[in-house]
Design an enzyme around this catalytic site. Structure first.
Site, PDB file in Angstrom:
ATOM      1  N   CYS A  89       0.842  -1.193   0.000  1.00  0.00           N
ATOM      2  CA  CYS A  89       0.000   0.000   0.000  1.00  0.00           C
ATOM      3  C   CYS A  89       0.879   1.246   0.000  1.00  0.00           C
ATOM      4  O   CYS A  89       1.864   1.312   0.743  1.00  0.00           O
ATOM      5  CB  CYS A  89      -0.890  -0.010   1.240  1.00  0.00           C
ATOM      6  N   HIS A 131      -9.126  -3.704  -2.312  1.00  0.00           N
ATOM      7  CA  HIS A 131      -8.157  -2.963  -1.491  1.00  0.00           C
ATOM      8  C   HIS A 131      -8.531  -1.476  -1.439  1.00  0.00           C
ATOM      9  O   HIS A 131      -8.534  -0.865  -0.361  1.00  0.00           O
ATOM     10  CB  HIS A 131      -6.756  -3.168  -2.075  1.00  0.00           C
ATOM     11  N   GLU A 132      -8.866  -0.906  -2.607  1.00  0.00           N
ATOM     12  CA  GLU A 132      -9.179   0.529  -2.660  1.00  0.00           C
ATOM     13  C   GLU A 132     -10.508   0.844  -1.984  1.00  0.00           C
ATOM     14  O   GLU A 132     -10.634   1.866  -1.295  1.00  0.00           O
ATOM     15  CB  GLU A 132      -9.179   1.036  -4.108  1.00  0.00           C
ATOM     16  N   HIS A 135     -10.107   1.178   1.616  1.00  0.00           N
ATOM     17  CA  HIS A 135      -9.614   2.515   1.993  1.00  0.00           C
ATOM     18  C   HIS A 135     -10.779   3.492   2.202  1.00  0.00           C
ATOM     19  O   HIS A 135     -10.728   4.336   3.097  1.00  0.00           O
ATOM     20  CB  HIS A 135      -8.721   3.101   0.891  1.00  0.00           C
TER      21      HIS A 135
HETATM   22 CO    CO Z   1      -3.630   1.001  -0.183  1.00  0.00          CO
END
Ligand code: CO
Length: 169
Positions: A89, A131-132, A135
């Site tokens: 990341c 993953h995004e 966030h």
């Molecule tokens: Co990330």
């Protein structure tokens, strides 16, 4: 403009982002700047909190020749399968580790033209999108990390993974 990437620990990385009600010129500029920042950092994805903006915008582009996905208010509506692979990341430099992700997802979002998009994604693209979107919900991959892989061991991890893949054929 290349923006500063916020690194952990930071409150902005731990907040649930606000949905965007209207795609303003500021939002389009933010997306352009996020793209430039992502490319400059050699990332395959970036989310607005990583550039200190508490809004629901995330970008994913696996490679320069690949399609760029610019996602406004993305929501995952279907999931299937599971696979464990290594992630990193931009907000957590030099930390890498394995995460269990769905291998098929459907994500619904608005693109920069304000069109509603329903995207079916598989494997590494599906992983990057998950993953995004994490966030955007204040979740970092290290929260879900199964095993940390030391930076110097990454190459041998990839080689081992590839040889196991080939053995499956
Ligand atoms: Co990330």
């Amino acid at each position: 403009m290349i923006l500063t990437i916020i690194e952990e620990p930071a409150d902005i990385l731990r907040q649930k982002t606000q949905d965007i009600a209207e795609i303003t010129p500021d939002i389009l500029q933010l997306m352009d700047d996020m793209y430039e920042t992502m490319k400059h950092s050699d990332g395959v994805g970036i989310a607005a909190p990583q550039v200190n903006e508490n809004v629901s915008v995330a970008l994913v582009q696996l490679d320069d020749e690949d399609e760029l996905f610019e996602m406004i208010n993305p929501v995952i509506t279907e999931v299937e399968g599971s696979d464990i692979f290594v992630e990193g990341c931009l907000s957590i430099p030099h930390v890498f580790g394995t995460v269990d992700r769905k291998t098929r997802i459907v994500v619904e979002y608005y693109n920069r033209q304000g069109e509603f998009i329903r995207l079916e994604a598989y494997d590494y693209l599906a992983r990057a999108i998950q993953h995004e979107i994490d966030h955007l919900n204040g979740v970092l991959f290290t929260d879900k990390m199964i095993e940390e892989i030391k930076e110097e061991d990454l190459e041998s991890y990839y080689e081992k993974y590839e040889s196991e893949m080939n053995a499956d054929d």
